[in-house]
Design an enzyme around this catalytic site. Sequence first.
Site, mmCIF file in Angstrom:
data_model
loop_
_atom_site.group_PDB
_atom_site.id
_atom_site.type_symbol
_atom_site.label_atom_id
_atom_site.label_comp_id
_atom_site.label_asym_id
_atom_site.label_seq_id
_atom_site.Cartn_x
_atom_site.Cartn_y
_atom_site.Cartn_z
ATOM 1 N N ASP A 63 -50.512 46.064 -11.344
ATOM 2 C CA ASP A 63 -48.764 46.515 -11.405
ATOM 3 C C ASP A 63 -48.158 47.433 -11.336
ATOM 4 O OD1 ASP A 63 -45.713 45.793 -12.185
ATOM 5 O OD2 ASP A 63 -46.227 44.526 -13.177
ATOM 6 N N HIS B 175 -46.732 43.012 -9.658
ATOM 7 C CA HIS B 175 -46.196 42.560 -11.147
ATOM 8 C C HIS B 175 -45.625 41.313 -10.166
ATOM 9 C CE1 HIS B 175 -43.088 42.866 -13.973
ATOM 10 N NE2 HIS B 175 -42.066 42.759 -11.572
ATOM 11 N N SER C 30 -40.698 39.617 -16.331
ATOM 12 C CA SER C 30 -40.680 40.633 -15.623
ATOM 13 C C SER C 30 -39.551 41.305 -16.666
ATOM 14 C CB SER C 30 -39.885 40.396 -14.111
ATOM 15 O OG SER C 30 -39.930 42.895 -14.303
#
Length: 746
Positions: free
Chosen positions: A688, A720, A613
């Site tokens: 995602d 995600h 991320s």
Amino acid sequence: MTRHWIYSVLMAIPFSLGSAASSAQTLSGGSEPLTVDRLYDSPDLAGSSPRQLKLSPDGARATFLVGRKDNLHFYDLWQMDVASGKVSMLLDASKLQQGELSDEEKARRERQRIYGEGIMEYAWADDGKALLIPSSGKLYYYTLADGKVRLLPTGDGFATDAKLSPKGHYVTFVAGQNLWLLTLANDKLTQLTKDGGGVIKNAMAEFVAQEEMGRMTGYWWAPDESAIAFNRVDESPVEEVTRNEIYADGIKLTQQRYPAAGTANVQIKLGVIALPQQTVTWIDLGQDTDFYLPRVKWLPDSRHLSFQWQSRNQQQLDLRVVDVHSNQAPQTLVAERNNIWINLNDDLHFLKQGGFLWTSERSGFKHIYLFAADGKVTQQLTHGDWAVDSISHVDEKQGWVYFTGRKDSDVEKQLYKVRFDGSDLTRLSTQHGMHQAVFADNKAVYLDYFDSLSQPPQVSLHDAEGKRLAWVEQNAVKPGHPLYQYAGLWQLPEFGTLTAEDGQTLHYRLFKPVNFDAHKQYPVLVRVYGGPHAQMVVNSWSSQDYFTQYLLQQGIAVFQLDNRGSGHHGLRFEQVIYQHLAVAEVADQKQGVDYLRTLPWVDANKIAVYGHSYGGYMALMCKLKAPDYFKVAISGAPVTDWSLYDTHYTERYLGNPHDNAEGYRLSSVLPYIGSYQSGLLMYHGMADDNVLFENSTRVYKALQDDGKLFEMINYPGAKHSMRGNKVKTHLYKSLTDFLERQFKRQ
């Protein structure tokens, strides 16, 4: 804007944190090596790790969810009788309907970071006699007196965000983008809003409220059940985009109104439904329609409603209060101002005796303030160059405010109490690590959810003075515990500090490999997140460290440093990143590598960086901007172009792209692609909906156009968080293989 930082390391001093002080220490137990297949298999290595901890309003029962031994992702509801200490299953989730979730609920759970099956949420009735339990779009009402659970009539729609009314007479929920009311006495079902559907969402939090503001609901009961406040969201201004979710057996095309940085947000209104009349009154939110509504809360009198109004640039935050029975405009009680940004929190507490508690970072660190009813500060309760985490409980009768904070250590969270006049600040928690307290509404007892690097999560019951009354789940690592057979090889890190160029303190932790030999040289993996609010260098148990422990057994050291921009160190530390990302952050990570290079046992030619991320973004930027420092990089689900990310998060740190185009350009990964030579692995979930897959494909294309060799792994259907044992097992096997191959080449 571009900033230049000069490297300087003034100190690198390990410090003691009780049992977490030295990497020479391990836990007691067997010495069976970990395998990647075991890391995320059932039962969880953390043992019995309760979640959704609650105390009944009378403090008689502690309730919590526990994953099954044969399936750690399937949760049942358990209880502990406080008087006897007896622990038992309260409700077997198999008795409830299990089925496919709606797309809306899947997205909501993704925002809440709720993963699993069985019972995932529940709520106590205010009288402590019943529980409301949602499951697969249906609602169940469990009465403790007879132990019976009944399915509530909610119509044909998928019920989400269900709540018991404060006095327990009603259940409300959202279905079909409208708010519904169920009267429990006669099972009468009433639709309270009628225009929901399409671009109109009633009583629902919009995307950025869920993902970035931590607001998962869109309606709020008055304490006396006389009214319900709700927001009405109009998504029509937000550009509709077609998002591809790629699964193994096909592609799902999703039409999503995604507010990318610099584009229009939703239009939002705040209304109050009077009961039983069902008439709606709309609150005056001002002439500026481009704003955020991050928080709404009733005052104890049920006549006044508060809401927090945040400007689009997030440099203004107003606490406003309105009398819902008058035509008067809202009154601003608190006006927070900052020329960079203002962080949100959930610490507003209105006192029955008048006035309210509010936390603010106006001093540079988050502290607790007492305000009079007219909005004037009467007392600052906490002071100093340390941060309060959150207010845990307020005992008006005894005059205490309970809160968690970092007064004694930046890398630990402890529980404290302080009087309303700011006197008698007292620490209640005693163990080194991270404490989170859950208090009963009507009794001076609390549950302490505690964990540390050497202790998987455990739960204990305490009185108001901090004395432990009973264990709910001691979770001791002893024979029979899932971790025990591996614990003898479980490594504890060294903690230390470096000093940044601007004089601020950077905390790190360093894990040395199993059977460490100071005469050998070892490769190092720098695990990074580096983004705002987050903190990696803590004395805390984390399932993310399972892979770290596996690497240590493979002879790879692991280093983590919280660079400037990360959380819990004050505004000056956090806000250095404003308008240009990956400058101070990369400089600090380089500083960490410079420290590693001073250690004779570190192989300076074998230093890799890995993150997911924001950490994936950091891994790319470290690799591209400092290739001589980071020979190898693994980037998971990275943001690579901030114009692809949402308004509330991105504009908080970079401003509006129309005003800071150069900052956006230089904060993107793409301008630095030309510096790449070799040693990169990227992975991304192909469904995602947070960091869109396009972020990675743009880098793939740029590298391919440059003729640069790299590796990629894309996971069909993965979101995600990359959840699921099969996905995680394949991922970590792949990362291990990649690191081993790359280190051999160096």
